[in-house]
Design a protein around this motif. Structure first.
Motif, PDB file in Angstrom:
ATOM      1  N   LYS A  85      37.752  39.403  65.594  1.00  0.00           N
ATOM      2  CA  LYS A  85      39.449  39.031  65.271  1.00  0.00           C
ATOM      3  C   LYS A  85      39.368  38.151  64.662  1.00  0.00           C
ATOM      4  O   LYS A  85      40.660  37.076  64.203  1.00  0.00           O
ATOM      5  N   LYS A  86      39.290  37.173  64.150  1.00  0.00           N
ATOM      6  CA  LYS A  86      39.232  36.144  62.974  1.00  0.00           C
ATOM      7  C   LYS A  86      39.543  36.674  61.804  1.00  0.00           C
ATOM      8  O   LYS A  86      38.956  36.881  60.800  1.00  0.00           O
ATOM      9  N   GLU A  87      40.644  35.758  60.975  1.00  0.00           N
ATOM     10  CA  GLU A  87      41.457  36.228  59.846  1.00  0.00           C
ATOM     11  C   GLU A  87      41.439  35.088  59.522  1.00  0.00           C
ATOM     12  O   GLU A  87      41.819  33.891  59.906  1.00  0.00           O
ATOM     13  N   TYR A  88      40.988  34.942  57.682  1.00  0.00           N
ATOM     14  CA  TYR A  88      41.781  34.342  56.938  1.00  0.00           C
ATOM     15  C   TYR A  88      43.108  34.873  55.873  1.00  0.00           C
ATOM     16  O   TYR A  88      42.276  35.781  55.289  1.00  0.00           O
ATOM     17  N   ILE A  89      43.838  34.957  56.001  1.00  0.00           N
ATOM     18  CA  ILE A  89      45.345  35.883  55.567  1.00  0.00           C
ATOM     19  C   ILE A  89      45.683  34.575  54.052  1.00  0.00           C
ATOM     20  O   ILE A  89      45.738  33.162  54.099  1.00  0.00           O
ATOM     21  N   VAL A  90      45.463  35.156  53.324  1.00  0.00           N
ATOM     22  CA  VAL A  90      45.694  34.978  51.553  1.00  0.00           C
ATOM     23  C   VAL A  90      47.289  34.769  51.545  1.00  0.00           C
ATOM     24  O   VAL A  90      47.696  35.728  51.156  1.00  0.00           O
ATOM     25  N   THR A  91      48.224  33.161  51.132  1.00  0.00           N
ATOM     26  CA  THR A  91      49.874  32.933  51.197  1.00  0.00           C
ATOM     27  C   THR A  91      49.266  32.157  50.362  1.00  0.00           C
ATOM     28  O   THR A  91      48.909  31.714  49.796  1.00  0.00           O
ATOM     29  N   PRO A  92      50.497  32.355  49.773  1.00  0.00           N
ATOM     30  CA  PRO A  92      51.563  31.198  48.432  1.00  0.00           C
ATOM     31  C   PRO A  92      51.227  29.677  48.935  1.00  0.00           C
ATOM     32  O   PRO A  92      50.465  29.028  47.658  1.00  0.00           O
ATOM     33  N   THR A  93      50.540  29.351  49.938  1.00  0.00           N
ATOM     34  CA  THR A  93      50.861  28.054  50.289  1.00  0.00           C
ATOM     35  C   THR A  93      48.915  27.353  50.374  1.00  0.00           C
ATOM     36  O   THR A  93      48.583  26.471  50.553  1.00  0.00           O
ATOM     37  N   ASN A  94      48.501  28.750  50.655  1.00  0.00           N
ATOM     38  CA  ASN A  94      46.887  27.973  50.957  1.00  0.00           C
ATOM     39  C   ASN A  94      45.637  28.760  49.976  1.00  0.00           C
ATOM     40  O   ASN A  94      44.783  28.294  49.531  1.00  0.00           O
ATOM     41  N   SER A  95      46.664  29.300  48.336  1.00  0.00           N
ATOM     42  CA  SER A  95      45.444  29.803  47.583  1.00  0.00           C
ATOM     43  C   SER A  95      46.959  30.255  45.745  1.00  0.00           C
ATOM     44  O   SER A  95      48.131  29.178  46.107  1.00  0.00           O
ATOM     45  N   THR A  96      46.224  30.074  44.735  1.00  0.00           N
ATOM     46  CA  THR A  96      46.831  29.626  44.006  1.00  0.00           C
ATOM     47  C   THR A  96      47.079  31.408  42.556  1.00  0.00           C
ATOM     48  O   THR A  96      45.772  31.876  42.823  1.00  0.00           O
ATOM     49  N   TYR A  97      47.692  31.338  42.539  1.00  0.00           N
ATOM     50  CA  TYR A  97      48.194  32.405  41.561  1.00  0.00           C
ATOM     51  C   TYR A  97      48.138  32.203  40.269  1.00  0.00           C
ATOM     52  O   TYR A  97      48.591  31.512  40.132  1.00  0.00           O
ATOM     53  N   LYS A  98      47.296  33.223  39.167  1.00  0.00           N
ATOM     54  CA  LYS A  98      47.484  33.508  37.501  1.00  0.00           C
ATOM     55  C   LYS A  98      47.970  34.289  37.152  1.00  0.00           C
ATOM     56  O   LYS A  98      46.972  35.716  37.190  1.00  0.00           O
ATOM     57  N   ILE A  99      48.381  34.570  35.911  1.00  0.00           N
ATOM     58  CA  ILE A  99      48.846  36.169  35.786  1.00  0.00           C
ATOM     59  C   ILE A  99      48.349  36.376  34.531  1.00  0.00           C
ATOM     60  O   ILE A  99      48.054  35.195  33.218  1.00  0.00           O
ATOM     61  N   ILE A 100      47.268  37.438  34.295  1.00  0.00           N
ATOM     62  CA  ILE A 100      46.885  37.580  32.919  1.00  0.00           C
ATOM     63  C   ILE A 100      47.209  38.936  32.142  1.00  0.00           C
ATOM     64  O   ILE A 100      47.028  40.158  33.061  1.00  0.00           O
ATOM     65  N   ASP A 101      47.291  39.184  31.101  1.00  0.00           N
ATOM     66  CA  ASP A 101      47.604  39.913  30.223  1.00  0.00           C
ATOM     67  C   ASP A 101      47.214  40.563  29.340  1.00  0.00           C
ATOM     68  O   ASP A 101      46.561  39.823  28.507  1.00  0.00           O
ATOM     69  N   ASP A 102      47.534  42.000  28.448  1.00  0.00           N
ATOM     70  CA  ASP A 102      47.006  42.126  26.984  1.00  0.00           C
ATOM     71  C   ASP A 102      47.500  40.684  25.796  1.00  0.00           C
ATOM     72  O   ASP A 102      47.628  40.866  24.814  1.00  0.00           O
ATOM     73  N   SER A 103      48.068  39.474  25.938  1.00  0.00           N
ATOM     74  CA  SER A 103      49.068  39.156  24.944  1.00  0.00           C
ATOM     75  C   SER A 103      48.055  38.049  24.273  1.00  0.00           C
ATOM     76  O   SER A 103      48.257  37.810  23.056  1.00  0.00           O
ATOM     77  N   GLY A 104      46.323  38.476  25.027  1.00  0.00           N
ATOM     78  CA  GLY A 104      45.556  37.238  23.778  1.00  0.00           C
ATOM     79  C   GLY A 104      44.999  37.933  23.102  1.00  0.00           C
ATOM     80  O   GLY A 104      44.305  37.394  22.459  1.00  0.00           O
ATOM     81  N   GLN A 105      45.574  38.926  23.079  1.00  0.00           N
ATOM     82  CA  GLN A 105      44.519  40.044  22.553  1.00  0.00           C
ATOM     83  C   GLN A 105      45.844  41.125  21.437  1.00  0.00           C
ATOM     84  O   GLN A 105      45.410  42.257  21.112  1.00  0.00           O
ATOM     85  N   ASN A 106      46.706  40.479  21.101  1.00  0.00           N
ATOM     86  CA  ASN A 106      47.805  40.679  20.669  1.00  0.00           C
ATOM     87  C   ASN A 106      48.803  42.120  21.001  1.00  0.00           C
ATOM     88  O   ASN A 106      48.910  42.783  20.008  1.00  0.00           O
ATOM     89  N   GLY A 107      48.393  42.067  22.203  1.00  0.00           N
ATOM     90  CA  GLY A 107      49.391  43.006  22.911  1.00  0.00           C
ATOM     91  C   GLY A 107      50.377  42.408  23.424  1.00  0.00           C
ATOM     92  O   GLY A 107      50.948  41.590  22.637  1.00  0.00           O
TER      93      GLY A 107
END
Length: 114
Positions: free
Chosen positions: A32-54
């Protein structure tokens, strides 16, 4: 098991005892060892199709322990998409030591807006 020789009996008995002990360890919380990903211990990046003229747009909302990615897909690019990248460390050279973990789960909910 009367036709089995003594060595094979010992191996079968050992495997049965080992299975029972391992199952008991698991049931009693040995895994029962857990590593919970939270905003305090990780970073997030959004990626979309805007780089492909979307024309798709993405918005990232972070609330306490929940991360909400809102995507508005526009059929302008050949393959419209949006995604989220989760970095558990700040550097690619420094990882997280995970030898005591047995599995990974992710809870993802999709709510299409029509």
């Amino acid at each position: 098991m009367t036709g089995l020789n003594k060595g094979l009996r010992f191996i079968v008995l050992f495997l049965v005892c080992f299975t029972i002990a391992t199952y008991g360890w698991f049931i009693l919380g040995g895994a029962k060892k857990e590593y919970i990903v939270t905003p305090t211990n990780s970073t997030y990046k959004i990626i979309d199709d805007s780089g492909q003229n979307g024309a798709s747009t993405t918005k990232l909302n972070i609330h306490k322990r929940n991360i909400l990615l809102e995507c508005n897909l526009v059929n302008k690019a050949k393959w419209p998409f949006c995604e989220i990248a989760i970095a558990l460390t700040d550097s690619i050279d420094n990882g997280i030591d995970l030898p005591d973990y047995h599995y990974l789960t992710a809870t993802v909910k999709l709510s299409p807006i029509l």
